[in-house]
Design a protein around this motif. Structure first.
Motif, PDB file in Angstrom:
ATOM      1  N   GLY A 170       0.799  -1.227   0.000  1.00  0.00           N
ATOM      2  CA  GLY A 170       0.000   0.000   0.000  1.00  0.00           C
ATOM      3  C   GLY A 170       0.825   1.268   0.000  1.00  0.00           C
ATOM      4  N   GLY A 171       2.137   1.115   0.027  1.00  0.00           N
ATOM      5  CA  GLY A 171       2.982   2.305  -0.077  1.00  0.00           C
ATOM      6  C   GLY A 171       3.231   3.026   1.239  1.00  0.00           C
ATOM      7  N   VAL A 172       3.108   2.319   2.324  1.00  0.00           N
ATOM      8  CA  VAL A 172       3.294   2.966   3.630  1.00  0.00           C
ATOM      9  C   VAL A 172       4.747   3.371   3.855  1.00  0.00           C
ATOM     10  CG1 VAL A 172       1.369   1.664   4.592  1.00  0.00           C
ATOM     11  CG2 VAL A 172       3.699   0.780   4.846  1.00  0.00           C
ATOM     12  N   HIS A 173       4.932   4.244   4.872  1.00  0.00           N
ATOM     13  CA  HIS A 173       6.258   4.831   5.102  1.00  0.00           C
ATOM     14  C   HIS A 173       7.043   4.151   6.214  1.00  0.00           C
ATOM     15  CE1 HIS A 173       3.493   7.790   3.396  1.00  0.00           C
ATOM     16  NE2 HIS A 173       4.531   8.249   2.737  1.00  0.00           N
ATOM     17  N   GLY A 174       6.440   3.166   6.839  1.00  0.00           N
ATOM     18  CA  GLY A 174       7.109   2.472   7.938  1.00  0.00           C
ATOM     19  C   GLY A 174       6.174   1.419   8.486  1.00  0.00           C
ATOM     20  N   LEU A 175       6.655   0.661   9.457  1.00  0.00           N
ATOM     21  CA  LEU A 175       5.821  -0.375  10.062  1.00  0.00           C
ATOM     22  C   LEU A 175       6.106  -0.383  11.555  1.00  0.00           C
ATOM     23  CD1 LEU A 175       3.807  -2.631   9.212  1.00  0.00           C
ATOM     24  CD2 LEU A 175       5.749  -4.204   9.262  1.00  0.00           C
ATOM     25  N   PHE A 176       5.035  -0.337  12.352  1.00  0.00           N
ATOM     26  CA  PHE A 176       5.200  -0.290  13.804  1.00  0.00           C
ATOM     27  C   PHE A 176       4.673  -1.595  14.404  1.00  0.00           C
ATOM     28  CE2 PHE A 176       3.005   1.507  17.817  1.00  0.00           C
ATOM     29  CZ  PHE A 176       4.061   1.104  18.633  1.00  0.00           C
ATOM     30  N   ILE A 177       5.542  -2.336  15.034  1.00  0.00           N
ATOM     31  CA  ILE A 177       5.088  -3.586  15.668  1.00  0.00           C
ATOM     32  C   ILE A 177       5.101  -3.451  17.187  1.00  0.00           C
ATOM     33  CG2 ILE A 177       5.836  -5.055  13.755  1.00  0.00           C
ATOM     34  CD1 ILE A 177       8.280  -5.828  15.474  1.00  0.00           C
ATOM     35  N   LEU A 178       4.340  -4.318  17.834  1.00  0.00           N
ATOM     36  CA  LEU A 178       4.305  -4.394  19.298  1.00  0.00           C
ATOM     37  C   LEU A 178       3.750  -3.131  19.958  1.00  0.00           C
ATOM     38  CD1 LEU A 178       7.584  -6.397  19.988  1.00  0.00           C
ATOM     39  CD2 LEU A 178       5.226  -7.204  20.236  1.00  0.00           C
ATOM     40  N   GLY A 179       2.761  -2.526  19.298  1.00  0.00           N
ATOM     41  CA  GLY A 179       2.011  -1.438  19.938  1.00  0.00           C
ATOM     42  C   GLY A 179       0.741  -2.008  20.570  1.00  0.00           C
TER      43      GLY A 179
END
Lengths: 309, 309, 309, 309
Positions: free
Chosen positions: B43-52
């Motif tokens: 989808g063209g996202v700018h980053g990925l945040f895990i463990l939130g």
């Protein structure tokens, strides 16, 4: 399930929530631990509760939590029952703590609701169901809404009390209307243990039918709390008022220095360190009192000891 | 510290807070994880945040948290920066997670305030100081008062922004007055990244100077959020309103099924499972939707997909 | 100001917070009022408190509040002291109510903190200072944080107790730790009256030194509360437990029908109407129970009356 | 009820919540009132809202509230629509205020939920139903959870919007997720007016479809708020950011002096008094700033006026 009134809960009396003696963020103060346990047990308490709020459980690594369970059970060596806090947001970690507790021959485990997500009563029931089915030891519910953001409602306590392994409730809400509602609801379950956390209301809860207290001040002056409990159990109101005043003096002079949400805990650890029982190191995010506050605790402690040995 | 307006924060844009695909209480759904990451990154996202919070971090064992960091970084393989949640009540465990993140080549870590004890702002500052001095990676503050019981006050953000390693704030308070106060306070720090959590207010925050969103719906429809962000950045209000309506439709139809505090999270996982991307298993104390709710999510999802591909 | 222990507060015992009998939104049920007052006074109570929370004071027009003061004082006709609630967000209106109370020969007034703005303790002190200097009658502080959003902190009570006209505190917080802290703080002021609101904790507060209760159930069964108070004062624990169980039965069966924040008040008015003492009309924004709930109250009331006459 | 997009709500734009100029606890500052109204109207505002939170409505006697309605309507003399706050805990008093408002030719009334009892959404709906059927003027709902302890949930707004007389909502929750949910829910009711209270989020709410602001700072600098509204309506983002920065400067410098819950209101009245528009007297339980705080407001005001005329 109507039961005879001769039945008594297995667990009652004064079960101090032990502070955790630390040398630094991830090291137990083993010498302090031995001294502290001997000091508390010398006061005639009826059990020992480790890894509760007073034990800074949630601030400790798992390594240290497991270690504390083993060491404490070894030091106590069956002199009194040991209760182990397994409160956690991750049920799998709670279960691992319970296994270590069972291996170490602890008597029961204690679990407050998971404290990150905002749960409803139905989710809470499922949570305790999940735990209770997998536990190797009896379980105390732990009502602590100021920290967990949820009350274990009286109806929920009643439902949970029918589950396997669930044997009692420790209520630290400070809300005595709540506690009386639970007492009344559980009046036909004399085997179900109902304890209060705040020492300021232990006496009155026992006078009205409660089974004891998990009171922090018993780290410092265990016999005061044992005396207060015994006088309440025997209905000696004069003695109750005498020891209750001592408890109120401890509470007033030691737990409100500074104006922290955790002044109680900081004051308790400072006093134990001043009494040379153990280190006052606190794990992040809390920190022990700095010199001004510590000096005030010292002065107040001296005054208290004029009346209490 | 006045800085030129040409400076931009390193981290901005759409950084989805990834759900954690699970097979059971203590097992990752590895296939689901791969599929999900590829779906999101497409989808063209700018980053990925895990463990939130969306990643159920606090419900997971440490074993699985460390494993997820390693697996995610390996799968992402530097296509976008990876942000790792290290929020915990025990600072030592947070630091261990951060080390794993650094070894796995994650880009930054994210920490909400410890959520068990009731802290004051001064204690919060000390806590972040403690962390920031020991971290191997840049740190985002994470304001999440509904779960942590404390706001990171605007003045506190300003103080913390001067510390080593602290590079931004993710605000999930839903309180846009708060966010605007922080934006104004930080107006001379264009390098400090200010992101919002709730997708319903991402567009307006970016229009007024915010740097992006950590929006759960981007697990499902990442391009909608990227389009919304891009139209806000370029000031195309017509497009903003169009994509904002899509986000509001997703929010309205998927996040309020049942009336759980965690309906958002349950809806999200149900939808991903219906879309056959990954399992909807949720770790205790939450549980995935039962059939009635799941069917409602299914119907609503179908309606949404008429407008959104 | 150390005082002899022989000194007793002027006001103590059971002082029921009277419900306000209404025919419609702006009309008193005068016949019901007479019947209710006679019913309550026949139970041997030590005073009567009108225009409190139980009296729906804040839902009533000023016309009706002034009228109620005059009518009640006339009907009571000095048989017991009358306490008049003057709680209001506008101090000028509180003072007008106090003037009417003084003219009607009421004994004291009662004021909770203004409940709209979010005040701090310093503002609260100034507020009570403002009132106390202008009042023609003694004043009771009224701690009611669930409705006013503020605790009157123990230190604040101590400061206010030194002011002209301030003679006591009614605590409806349900927080017995708070009440014990205030009791201990005020231990050298035996003339300062400390009453609790919730009937579920009246007995235990009196056993530990409290002076009485402002208990809603005494609208229905005044003698139960008088008996409970007397047995607590005389230290007869067996009687205490007997009457306490009756109170808990009333509380459990009548105050939790439906799941309204105001179930207590709705149950109370429904029961009084079923007992044919007065109308159960409630002023907007509350409304009396509809038929299903009323029938449940009726059944529960019948059960209660098997044990309590 | 699907409506054409050409329909616009009758009430929109900047409708300042006027402070109430007082000479003492129960006397209006009539000269100040005239000066203030002329000052505000000169800024090009779209309406005037009296007797809201900013107007200290709940601290005022009924005498003065009725007087203020009459005087304000007379002074405004139809130059702009006048909105009258009738928020009260007693519905009968709210209705009397509404009658005075209708007689004085006000345009609409505004009511927050009753703020003493803890109501549920169902009770809230009945309350507004009760009001709406008896009102002689159109009604705005007023969402103010920090003061009333209850949110008017989005579903409740939707239900209420179908009732007679209910024409809009003023949301002062500061929760923009909430506001966007309401906006989306009401998307087919373009005649229903949706205004926000906090000036810090007015611009972004209008950019996303909101209809205006009830912003306190417009007592001081009305044209700034009118300019901000107009630039948002016309989609001129550069202008929006410029005026938004001015609003944030006002908010930052004037509303956070001291650390009172009511610093906003105290700062506003102090600034108006420094600008020699009207008295800064505040009705109990609030009090105007003392000299230190007033001097700080004075200095900050001077700084603000360098950028804003």
């Amino acid at each position: 399930m109507k039961k005879s009134n001769h039945i008594q809960p297995t667990f009652k009396g004064i079960i101090p929530p032990m502070i955790t003696p630390l040398l630094d963020a991830d090291t137990l103060d083993i010498k302090g631990l031995e001294k502290l346990i001997d000091h508390i047990l010398a006061g005639g308490v009826h059990g020992l509760f480790i890894l509760g709020t007073t034990g800074e459980s949630t601030s400790l690594s798992y390594k240290i939590r497991h270690e504390l369970i083993e060491k404490t059970c070894a030091i106590v060596n069956n002199r009194v029952p040991v209760f182990v806090g397994i409160t956690d947001t991750a049920a799998v970690e709670s279960l691992k703590l319970a296994e270590t507790a069972a291996k170490a021959k602890a008597s029961a485990v204690v679990a407050a609701p998971p404290y990150y997500f905002n749960l409803g009563q139905a989710e809470l029931i499922e949570y305790y169901q999940y735990l209770s089915e997998r536990l190797p030891l009896p379980l105390f519910l732990y009502n602590m809404p100021s920290h967990t953001k949820i009350m274990i409602e009286p109806d929920t306590v009643e439902i949970l009390s029918e589950l396997k392994n669930i044997v009692g409730l420790k209520d630290s809400s400070a809300n005595s209307v709540y506690f009386n509602k639970v007492l009344y609801k559980m009046k036909d379950r004399p085997d179900f243990s109902l304890l209060v956390g705040p020492e300021e209301i232990m006496a009155e809860s026992v006078l009205l039918g409660g089974h004891g207290g998990v009171n922090g001040g018993a780290n410092l002056f265990p016999s005061v709390y044992v005396n207060l409990y015994n006088s309440a159990i025997s209905g000696n109101l004069e003695e109750v008022r005498k020891y209750h005043r001592q408890v109120m003096e401890i509470s007033t002079k030691l737990y409100s220095v500074g104006s922290f949400g955790s002044s109680y805990l900081k004051g308790l650890k400072a006093a134990l360190s001043i009494m040379e029982i153990c280190s006052d190191y606190m794990a992040s995010p809390l920190h022990s009192f700095r010199s001004t506050e510590r000096e005030l605790v010292e002065r107040n402690l001296m005054e208290i000891r004029k009346n209490i040995k």
